[in-house]
Design an enzyme around this catalytic site. Structure first.
Site, mmCIF file in Angstrom:
data_model
loop_
_atom_site.group_PDB
_atom_site.id
_atom_site.type_symbol
_atom_site.label_atom_id
_atom_site.label_comp_id
_atom_site.label_asym_id
_atom_site.label_seq_id
_atom_site.Cartn_x
_atom_site.Cartn_y
_atom_site.Cartn_z
ATOM 1 N N GLY A 127 -59.141 8.285 29.266
ATOM 2 C CA GLY A 127 -60.590 8.373 29.354
ATOM 3 C C GLY A 127 -60.976 9.683 30.000
ATOM 4 N N GLY A 128 -62.255 9.941 30.027
ATOM 5 C CA GLY A 128 -62.764 11.147 30.662
ATOM 6 C C GLY A 128 -62.908 10.966 32.161
ATOM 7 N N GLY B 275 -64.169 5.220 34.366
ATOM 8 C CA GLY B 275 -63.810 3.866 34.745
ATOM 9 C C GLY B 275 -62.378 3.510 34.395
ATOM 10 N N GLY C 241 -51.174 12.989 42.570
ATOM 11 C CA GLY C 241 -52.043 14.064 43.049
ATOM 12 C C GLY C 241 -51.458 14.820 44.230
ATOM 13 C CG HIS D 59 -58.271 7.688 45.017
ATOM 14 N ND1 HIS D 59 -58.751 6.826 44.073
ATOM 15 C CD2 HIS D 59 -58.684 8.927 44.652
ATOM 16 C CE1 HIS D 59 -59.444 7.505 43.170
ATOM 17 N NE2 HIS D 59 -59.413 8.780 43.500
ATOM 18 N NE ARG E 48 -53.855 3.215 45.913
ATOM 19 C CZ ARG E 48 -54.203 4.489 45.832
ATOM 20 N NH1 ARG E 48 -55.217 4.844 45.090
ATOM 21 N NH2 ARG E 48 -53.530 5.414 46.481
#
Length: 176
Positions: free
Chosen positions: A13-14, A18, A40, A54, A58
């Site tokens: 996806g872009g 989502g 990353g 992030h 989590r």
């Protein structure tokens, strides 16, 4: 094309489409122990802040997080066990890391990743940015990045049991 024989899923996806949220939902739905394999690197303060956010998202949600910016095949093999789901977020950051490493053959590393999927026992969900839908980049490095990512997506999709494209938070199942 090679027949699907791995327990892998590709979610494309872009930016801000989502796709990560959708992939996390797929992982939760398995009922397996959840492992988050982050690719990353914190190249600057903005990326450090994104990574921290992030991790915080989590922290209390049942995920075990591992970080591996380059040796994705080795990290997957180290985490591999039946009854586990490993979410790799994301392949395009991995491609960037490989391109920034001296002496790496990005396409060979991508082919090795795709080839390793049939050997894994865990369910693996890959998240990646689809970067080939826009204009042709104006510089050589950006064009090489787009081309590496496109070839990697094709190789992973060929091995994956399921492939989704996510836009505006809505998943479209493309394979499976």
């Amino acid at each position: 094309m090679t027949a699907s024989h791995s327990r892998s899923i590709l979610v494309l996806g872009g930016a801000r489409s989502g796709k990560s949220r959708f992939a996390e939902g797929l992982a939760s739905d398995t009922g397996f122990d959840r492992f988050y394999l982050a690719t990353g690197r914190a190249w600057d303060d903005e990326m450090r802040a994104r990574i921290a956010a992030h991790k915080a998202d989590r922290a209390n949600d049942g995920w075990t997080t591992h970080e591996e910016p380059v040796d994705l095949v080795g990290a997957l093999k180290a985490l591999d066990q039946p009854g586990r789901v490993i979410l790799v977020d994301c392949l395009t950051l991995w491609v960037t890391n490989l391109m920034m490493e001296e002496g790496r053959d990005v396409d060979a590393d991508g082919a090795a990743l795709a080839a390793s999927l049939g050997e894994l026992q865990a369910t693996v969900i890959f998240v990646s940015n689809e970067v080939g839908l826009g204009i042709v980049p104006e510089n050589k490095m950006a064009r090489a990045f787009r081309d590496h990512a496109g070839r990697l997506h094709q190789a992973i999709a060929a091995q994956a049991a399921d492939v989704y494209f996510v836009a505006a938070g809505l998943p479209l199942k493309m394979k499976g």
